[in-house]
Design a protein around this motif. Structure first.
Motif, PDB file in Angstrom:
ATOM      1  N   PHE A 190       0.837  -1.199   0.000  1.00  0.00           N
ATOM      2  CA  PHE A 190       0.000   0.000   0.000  1.00  0.00           C
ATOM      3  C   PHE A 190       0.873   1.251   0.000  1.00  0.00           C
ATOM      4  CE2 PHE A 190      -3.096  -3.060   1.184  1.00  0.00           C
ATOM      5  CZ  PHE A 190      -4.341  -2.504   0.894  1.00  0.00           C
ATOM      6  N   ASP A 192      -0.623   4.449   0.217  1.00  0.00           N
ATOM      7  CA  ASP A 192      -1.305   5.373   1.124  1.00  0.00           C
ATOM      8  C   ASP A 192      -1.437   4.762   2.522  1.00  0.00           C
ATOM      9  OD1 ASP A 192      -2.933   7.713   1.795  1.00  0.00           O
ATOM     10  OD2 ASP A 192      -4.614   6.315   1.807  1.00  0.00           O
ATOM     11  N   SER A 195      -5.152   4.066   3.725  1.00  0.00           N
ATOM     12  CA  SER A 195      -5.722   2.853   3.120  1.00  0.00           C
ATOM     13  C   SER A 195      -5.163   1.605   3.794  1.00  0.00           C
ATOM     14  CB  SER A 195      -5.415   2.810   1.623  1.00  0.00           C
ATOM     15  OG  SER A 195      -6.032   3.887   0.954  1.00  0.00           O
ATOM     16  N   ARG A 196      -3.869   1.634   4.123  1.00  0.00           N
ATOM     17  CA  ARG A 196      -3.257   0.498   4.799  1.00  0.00           C
ATOM     18  C   ARG A 196      -3.888   0.276   6.173  1.00  0.00           C
ATOM     19  NH1 ARG A 196       2.083   2.070   5.676  1.00  0.00           N
ATOM     20  NH2 ARG A 196       2.549   1.648   3.480  1.00  0.00           N
ATOM     21  N   GLU A 213     -10.676   1.803  -2.974  1.00  0.00           N
ATOM     22  CA  GLU A 213      -9.837   2.353  -4.040  1.00  0.00           C
ATOM     23  C   GLU A 213      -8.561   2.920  -3.427  1.00  0.00           C
ATOM     24  OE1 GLU A 213     -10.061   5.429  -7.865  1.00  0.00           O
ATOM     25  OE2 GLU A 213     -11.882   4.842  -6.796  1.00  0.00           O
ATOM     26  N   THR A 214      -7.429   2.435  -3.910  1.00  0.00           N
ATOM     27  CA  THR A 214      -6.147   2.874  -3.357  1.00  0.00           C
ATOM     28  C   THR A 214      -5.048   2.679  -4.393  1.00  0.00           C
ATOM     29  OG1 THR A 214      -4.660   2.672  -1.445  1.00  0.00           O
ATOM     30  CG2 THR A 214      -5.552   0.629  -2.371  1.00  0.00           C
ATOM     31  N   GLU A 215      -3.842   3.052  -4.018  1.00  0.00           N
ATOM     32  CA  GLU A 215      -2.697   2.912  -4.908  1.00  0.00           C
ATOM     33  C   GLU A 215      -1.770   1.838  -4.344  1.00  0.00           C
ATOM     34  OE1 GLU A 215       0.277   6.003  -7.321  1.00  0.00           O
ATOM     35  OE2 GLU A 215      -0.747   6.633  -5.495  1.00  0.00           O
ATOM     36  N   ASN A 225      -3.311   2.195  -9.764  1.00  0.00           N
ATOM     37  CA  ASN A 225      -4.568   2.498  -9.094  1.00  0.00           C
ATOM     38  C   ASN A 225      -5.382   1.214  -9.032  1.00  0.00           C
ATOM     39  OD1 ASN A 225      -4.264   5.402  -8.786  1.00  0.00           O
ATOM     40  ND2 ASN A 225      -4.412   5.494 -11.008  1.00  0.00           N
TER      41      ASN A 225
END
Length: 480
Positions: A190, A192, A195-196, A213-215, A225
């Motif tokens: 992850f 971000d 998000s993690r 939704e994350t990177e 993405n």
């Protein structure tokens, strides 16, 4: 299993035992059992090639034992229900039989019709259940293996236990190949932090999550993405499905750029019509005044008329440049190698490169990336991008990466620098006319570059991060 009769293969070298077994079987009214017999290991193997719903195998079969036969039957028919018959109640034979895959065992002389019927029905039911589960597992494995999206199995700490080929190819890791023995943890991918935290919180609560939704980080130079869903299999096992949104985002960006370009073109044509006509009248009026005003009045007014004329010409020039940078022009199409076009454009900026003395790295895919384009116009677009990259590079340690390759049946070109990068708030305005961060720049270079690429049916995207650098990704259709 037959819907009318249940076929039994009874294997025993004692004919009296077969008669006793048949008599017990006749007492069972429903379902109807049909018995077939074999008196030896070899005869049983020959008959096992046919279909039977259940097998009853005596332990003593001469040279071979019933255990040998069970093992062989199971190798031929993985889910065949096999029941061991034995005259001894030792506890060891039945254990060995069960370990080899027997469904149950019966001791001769110690079962009646009711017990036999129940044993037969349960053995067949369990066999069908195991076969159904095995088929379901096989189907799931096929889905898992063939899924076009990354798919993995992990524990509650996010340690990756299994991964499908798509995940392995995209992320470049094999869950069982870690030499340290510690394994790979999905949370480490992850980008971000928030998000993690959300992801790990879901695992901690042993719950499920859909469409996060994350990177995700593929490697040091690449992120994607993603849309992530977590499905709980049991208390400490989770399935993770990863939808790569990069292609979708790229398509959306290309469509947005095209819409913005079309909108800019409409504005340019409107300006050309609404501004140039009155501007021409002002210029003509200023010229007329200059001719008709008395000398003394002209002397008193100084160069005011010239200021009017000069600025009108400037406005006229800007409107013309805007119109030309957003209007598709006639193309002189020919078949060209993208590698050669890029090298020729690079030759045009070699003086700037030599002054800064930075490193150029090329990664060209040879002999396969030809495109049908107007060579001179495409070179202008590439020169604009190369000049931008050169100007963004630092004097020391600057690197320019040039890459060509084929992806999704398109010829792709990447121009990447490790310069100052572009702030996120400026990325959306990058192709806008007259937008520039360079002192003295016209702000039409990238607009013109976009126009040239779009006029060839291509696309251009940009990725950038402040302090890291910028990458322009250009796509053209391959030559037919």
């Amino acid at each position: 299993m037959s819907s009318e009769k249940i076929r039994i293969l009874y294997v025993d070298d004692d004919p009296d035992d077969l008669i006793l077994f048949s008599n017990i079987l006749k007492r069972i009214k429903e379902p109807e059992y049909q018995i077939f017999s074999a008196t030896s290991y070899n005869e049983a193997l020959t008959k096992a090639k046919e279909h039977y719903d259940v097998y009853l195998v005596d332990y003593k079969l001469g040279k071979e034992t019933g255990l040998d036969l069970i093992q062989k039957i199971k190798s031929l028919q993985k889910h065949a229900p096999v029941i061991m018959l034995t005259g001894m109640n030792t506890g060891s034979i039945d254990k060995e039989a069960m370990e080899l895959g027997a469904s149950d065992y019966l001791i001769k002389g110690e079962f009646d019709a009711r017990t036999l019927d129940r044993t037969l029905r349960y053995a067949i039911r369990d066999s069908q259940l195991m076969e159904s589960l095995d088929n379901a597992a096989m189907k799931f494995r096929m889905i898992f293996e063939r899924a076009g999206d990354p798919f993995l199995l992990m524990d509650g700490s996010s340690k990756i236990l299994e991964a499908n080929p798509t995940f392995i190819n995209k992320f470049g890791i094999e869950p069982h190949s870690d030499d340290s023995g510690e394994g790979y943890f999905f949370c480490d991918y992850f980008v971000d932090k928030i998000s993690r935290l959300i992801f790990m919180d879901v695992l901690g609560k042993k719950s499920e999550l859909y469409d996060l939704e994350t990177e995700l980080k593929i490697n040091e130079n690449l992120t994607i993405n993603s849309l992530i869903s977590i499905v709980k299999q049991d208390s400490n096992l989770f399935h993770v499905m990863i939808k790569d949104l990069s292609a979708m985002k790229a398509k959306e960006e290309e469509e947005l750029n095209l819409k913005k370009f079309s909108s800019t073109g409409r504005i340019a044509r409107l300006l050309a019509h609404e501004v140039k006509n009155p501007l021409t009248t002002i210029v003509l009026s200023a010229d007329q005044l200059q001719m008709e005003l008395p000398e003394e009045v002209l002397n008193e007014s100084g160069d005011l008329i010239e200021v009017i004329q000069r600025n009108c010409n400037r406005i006229n020039q800007l409107v013309t440049q805007l119109l030309e940078s957003t209007r598709f022009s006639e193309l002189d199409i020919g078949n060209h190698s993208i590698n050669e076009l890029l090298d020729e454009a690079l030759e045009q900026v070699k003086d700037r490169i030599q002054i800064k003395g930075f490193e150029i790295k090329k990664e060209y895919q040879n002999d396969v990336c030809n495109i049908d384009v107007d060579a001179e116009k495409v070179k202008i677009a590439l020169i604009n991008l190369l000049v931008n990259a050169v100007e963004a590079l630092p004097k020391n340690g600057g690197k320019l990466y040039l890459k060509t390759y084929i992806k999704d049946e398109l010829c792709r070109l990447e121009i990447q620098d490790n310069g100052i990068g572009i702030p996120k708030e400026n990325l959306e305005r990058l192709f806008e006319p007259f937008y520039t961060s360079k002192e003295g720049g016209s702000g039409l270079g990238l607009t013109n570059t976009q126009n040239i690429i779009l006029s060839h049916g291509g696309s251009i995207r940009v990725k950038s991060e402040e302090g890291t650098g910028t990458t322009f990704i250009i796509s053209f259709n391959l030559s037919s």
